[in-house]
Design a protein around this motif. Structure first.
Motif, PDB file in Angstrom:
ATOM      1  N   ALA A 166       0.835  -1.209   0.000  1.00 50.86           N
ATOM      2  CA  ALA A 166       0.000   0.000   0.000  1.00 50.86           C
ATOM      3  C   ALA A 166       0.869   1.259   0.000  1.00 50.86           C
ATOM      4  O   ALA A 166       0.592   2.219  -0.727  1.00 50.86           O
ATOM      5  N   VAL A 167       1.936   1.244   0.807  1.00 48.38           N
ATOM      6  CA  VAL A 167       2.845   2.389   0.859  1.00 48.38           C
ATOM      7  C   VAL A 167       3.539   2.580  -0.487  1.00 48.38           C
ATOM      8  O   VAL A 167       3.654   3.704  -0.997  1.00 48.38           O
ATOM      9  N   LEU A 168       4.002   1.497  -1.068  1.00 48.85           N
ATOM     10  CA  LEU A 168       4.683   1.582  -2.368  1.00 48.85           C
ATOM     11  C   LEU A 168       3.737   2.092  -3.450  1.00 48.85           C
ATOM     12  O   LEU A 168       4.132   2.903  -4.305  1.00 48.85           O
ATOM     13  N   ALA A 169       2.492   1.619  -3.423  1.00 52.64           N
ATOM     14  CA  ALA A 169       1.517   2.068  -4.422  1.00 52.64           C
ATOM     15  C   ALA A 169       1.222   3.558  -4.271  1.00 52.64           C
ATOM     16  O   ALA A 169       1.159   4.296  -5.266  1.00 52.64           O
ATOM     17  N   LEU A 170       1.055   4.011  -3.038  1.00 51.38           N
ATOM     18  CA  LEU A 170       0.792   5.432  -2.805  1.00 51.38           C
ATOM     19  C   LEU A 170       1.991   6.282  -3.214  1.00 51.38           C
ATOM     20  O   LEU A 170       1.845   7.339  -3.842  1.00 51.38           O
ATOM     21  N   GLY A 171       3.203   5.787  -2.872  1.00 54.04           N
ATOM     22  CA  GLY A 171       4.415   6.509  -3.269  1.00 54.04           C
ATOM     23  C   GLY A 171       4.555   6.592  -4.779  1.00 54.04           C
ATOM     24  O   GLY A 171       4.927   7.637  -5.329  1.00 54.04           O
ATOM     25  N   ALA A 172       4.241   5.488  -5.473  1.00 51.44           N
ATOM     26  CA  ALA A 172       4.324   5.479  -6.936  1.00 51.44           C
ATOM     27  C   ALA A 172       3.316   6.451  -7.546  1.00 51.44           C
ATOM     28  O   ALA A 172       3.610   7.137  -8.541  1.00 51.44           O
ATOM     29  N   LEU A 173       2.131   6.524  -6.941  1.00 50.09           N
ATOM     30  CA  LEU A 173       1.105   7.443  -7.432  1.00 50.09           C
ATOM     31  C   LEU A 173       1.554   8.897  -7.290  1.00 50.09           C
ATOM     32  O   LEU A 173       1.427   9.697  -8.231  1.00 50.09           O
ATOM     33  N   PHE A 174       2.108   9.222  -6.137  1.00 51.59           N
ATOM     34  CA  PHE A 174       2.604  10.581  -5.929  1.00 51.59           C
ATOM     35  C   PHE A 174       3.789  10.879  -6.840  1.00 51.59           C
ATOM     36  O   PHE A 174       3.917  11.990  -7.372  1.00 51.59           O
ATOM     37  N   PHE A 175       4.675   9.890  -7.017  1.00 50.51           N
ATOM     38  CA  PHE A 175       5.826  10.088  -7.898  1.00 50.51           C
ATOM     39  C   PHE A 175       5.373  10.374  -9.331  1.00 50.51           C
ATOM     40  O   PHE A 175       5.894  11.287  -9.988  1.00 50.51           O
ATOM     41  N   ALA A 176       4.399   9.608  -9.809  1.00 46.87           N
ATOM     42  CA  ALA A 176       3.891   9.826 -11.172  1.00 46.87           C
ATOM     43  C   ALA A 176       3.286  11.219 -11.310  1.00 46.87           C
ATOM     44  O   ALA A 176       3.535  11.923 -12.303  1.00 46.87           O
ATOM     45  N   GLY A 177       2.501  11.624 -10.304  1.00 46.09           N
ATOM     46  CA  GLY A 177       1.915  12.963 -10.353  1.00 46.09           C
ATOM     47  C   GLY A 177       2.971  14.043 -10.322  1.00 46.09           C
ATOM     48  O   GLY A 177       2.895  15.038 -11.066  1.00 46.09           O
ATOM     49  N   GLY A 178       3.997  13.865  -9.469  1.00 45.16           N
ATOM     50  CA  GLY A 178       5.072  14.851  -9.395  1.00 45.16           C
ATOM     51  C   GLY A 178       5.883  14.902 -10.667  1.00 45.16           C
ATOM     52  O   GLY A 178       6.284  15.979 -11.129  1.00 45.16           O
ATOM     53  N   LEU A 179       6.131  13.750 -11.268  1.00 49.49           N
ATOM     54  CA  LEU A 179       6.912  13.684 -12.501  1.00 49.49           C
ATOM     55  C   LEU A 179       6.206  14.414 -13.635  1.00 49.49           C
ATOM     56  O   LEU A 179       6.842  15.120 -14.441  1.00 49.49           O
ATOM     57  N   ILE A 180       4.901  14.272 -13.716  1.00 45.50           N
ATOM     58  CA  ILE A 180       4.119  14.912 -14.780  1.00 45.50           C
ATOM     59  C   ILE A 180       4.050  16.422 -14.587  1.00 45.50           C
ATOM     60  O   ILE A 180       4.121  17.183 -15.547  1.00 45.50           O
ATOM     61  N   THR A 181       3.937  16.856 -13.344  1.00 44.70           N
ATOM     62  CA  THR A 181       3.682  18.282 -13.085  1.00 44.70           C
ATOM     63  C   THR A 181       4.934  19.080 -12.754  1.00 44.70           C
ATOM     64  O   THR A 181       4.872  20.315 -12.720  1.00 44.70           O
ATOM     65  N   TYR A 182       6.068  18.409 -12.496  1.00 41.11           N
ATOM     66  CA  TYR A 182       7.293  19.132 -12.145  1.00 41.11           C
ATOM     67  C   TYR A 182       7.749  20.015 -13.302  1.00 41.11           C
ATOM     68  O   TYR A 182       7.769  19.579 -14.461  1.00 41.11           O
TER      69      TYR A 182
END
Length: 566
Positions: free
Chosen positions: A13-29
């Protein structure tokens, strides 16, 4: 709890949430995707390093602080695109500027891990969990109740005296100056000394197999008294969380603690947290003047802040509209000022002017009310009660939730220093040598262009904090940042080992480890003036060692024997 943290479902669950935030940050950075990916990798490794290997409280808290202050803050702001709370100087928001900020952060995270690895090479057993038995003074079981009564009396008296005389309160110049060294001692006792005393007595109770379930509540009581006395919203958390974490980690040596007792403790903890936050918010509104407010309630403060923010946005938009900016400049402008993409500046300008008018009208109505009750004790008391009710109904929780991401120091400091043109060794040396003086604006407030620099420095001492990474980047070198963070993390680990070697008290290690990690995380505003407080802290550790070791009793015995034989 330990089972949950190590279960596969929780990890996934932690890894999935981290991956979701990483994807969002990567797209919007805004900057380079590769830079953001390296930034994420380094900070995830840094965070993981705090959970594995020999456990250290100071290192554990340090990696959490910098992860919150850099990775989580940047990612959340990038995804949800809202304005940073802390000032960032003249940071322009360009791709190259953002990448420079992230490389500074990468150097800081890598430096912290280098410090941990260096320590591991030097010392094999680096943990602070209970691997030995603390020496409880022989007289303690007999005089336990008296010692606790004296501790509580001193704790309450010091907190009350500090509040009454205004010796150490957040953002305020001391109202009373006693002969040396009373101000320093009272400030230190309120900030950390009383908590050290309670941590020592609780551990003595545990080691001597005394009933400690009641004495644990002294941790919460001390935190409540200190946080209200200091007018600090953070002290309650800073004094309770590390000690409770240590009790949890060392629960194998605790006996007689039922699930019901844990639930009761949790309920009391949360209730006191909400209550103290409400009291502090009310007291801050009453004691801290807000220009233009006769009734300084939280709602009015929010309205005034919104008016100030809207004034700045309106001014910037009015300057930008006739300048005919390029698409890239316009995009950076929207990003920097938190504007809605795709909505013309003219439309947003009209909207902001209408919002400002609404807030200004509400403030004007409150000003009329304020003048009516200005000379009425009953009216002012009613306002205080209304504010307390607002805080207890949710204002305190709302205020705290707003700080979950933006409370942590790190990113904005590096953004501000990146935009400052006079970086170099001279600036770093100036920062190291700086001494805070009444009436003088600190260096970093000028660098970040904080609104605190416009306040009366003879009355108030508020200030934005750069953090260790930004402070080290005064040098303009990422290598200095990496080396400095490595040295600081190594020093934290060595100091924690020193405390444990002398006291064998993991609760005290956790409390001081949190305090030291927080010092590094917030480092940078006249750091030399923090040294006496930390010298007193380790003087306190030596005093605890002397008491536990029996050397004082042995000394008195020798004196008594010498007098008898002579």
């Amino acid at each position: 709890m330990q089972h949950i943290l190590h279960s596969n479902k929780f990890i996934y669950a932690v890894l999935a949430l981290g991956a979701l935030f990483f994807a969002g940050g990567l797209i919007t950075y805004t900057g380079s995707a590769a830079t953001y990916a390296v930034f994420t990798l380094i900070f995830m490794l840094t965070l993981a390093s705090g959970f594995y290997g020999k456990f250290s409280y100071s290192y554990f808290f340090l990696v959490i602080f910098i992860w919150l202050g850099f990775w989580l803050k940047l990612t959340v702001h990038s995804i949800f695109d809202y304005t940073y709370v802390e000032p960032t100087g003249i940071f322009d928001g360009s791709s190259s500027s953002w990448d420079e900020v992230l490389w500074v952060a990468i150097a800081a995270g890598a430096g912290v891990m280098v410090g941990r690895l260096s320590y591991a090479r030097l010392v094999r057993n680096s943990g602070s969990e209970a691997t030995g038995t603390a020496a409880v003074p022989a007289w303690y079981p007999k005089f336990r109740n008296l010692v606790w009564a004296m501790m509580l009396l001193v704790m309450i008296s010091i907190a009350a005296g500090n509040a009454f005389y205004g010796i150490q309160q957040i953002g305020m110049v001391p109202r009373t100056v006693f002969p040396w060294p009373f101000n320093a001692v009272i400030a230190w006792m309120t900030s950390i000394g009383s908590a050290m005393g309670v941590a020592t007595l609780v551990w003595w109770d545990i080691v001597s197999k005394r009933k400690f379930s009641t004495s644990i509540y002294a941790i919460l009581l001390e935190a409540c008294l200190s946080t209200v006395s200091l007018l600090s919203r953070g002290v309650y958390i800073f004094h309770t969380i590390p000690q409770l974490l240590s009790l949890h980690k060392n629960r194998r040596i605790l006996s007689g603690t039922s699930f019901r007792q844990v639930i009761v403790l949790a309920v009391v903890f949360v209730s006191l947290f909400v209550g103290t936050m409400a009291i502090i918010n009310v007291l801050r509104g009453y004691l801290y003047p807000h220009q233009g407010l006769t009734i300084s309630t939280s709602i009015n403060q929010m309205r005034l802040t919104q008016v100030e923010v809207l004034n700045a946005k309106i001014h910037q938009i009015e300057k930008m509209i006739p300048s005919n900016p390029s698409p890239e400049a316009l995009r950076r402008f929207y990003k920097l000022h938190g504007l809605k993409a795709g909505v013309p500046l003219e439309v947003q300008l009209v909207h902001f002017i209408e919002l400002r008018a609404n807030y200004s009208t509400a403030l004007a109505e409150e000003e009329v009310r304020g003048k009516e009750i200005a000379h009425s004790t009953v009216g002012q008391f009613k306002v205080l009660m209304e504010e307390m009710a607002y805080q207890l109904k949710g204002g305190a929780i709302e205020r705290t939730s707003q700080l979950l991401v933006d409370r942590w120091v790190g990113l904005e400091g590096v953004m501000a220093v990146q935009s400052y043109g006079a970086k170099g060794s001279a600036l770093l040396l100036e920062g190291i040598a700086e001494k805070r003086e009444i009436g003088k604006v600190p260096l970093y407030q000028e660098i970040c262009r904080s609104h605190y620099r416009l306040m009366d420095a003879k009355t108030w001492q508020f200030g934005s904090l750069p953090g260790a990474s930004a402070f080290l980047y005064y040098s303009g070198s990422v290598w200095i940042v990496m080396l400095g963070m490595a040295v600081l993390s190594l020093v934290l680990l060595v100091l924690e080992r020193f405390v444990y070697a002398l006291t064998r008290n993991p609760i005290l290690c956790a409390l001081l480890g949190f305090n030291l990690a927080n010092f590094v995380a917030q480092l940078g505003m006249t750091p030399r003036q923090d040294l006496p407080s930390y010298a007193m802290m380790f003087g306190g550790v030596l005093a605890i060692w002397l008491v536990q070791s029996g050397k004082i009793e042995a000394g008195f015995a020798k004196i008594k024997l010498y007098r008898h034989t002579s």
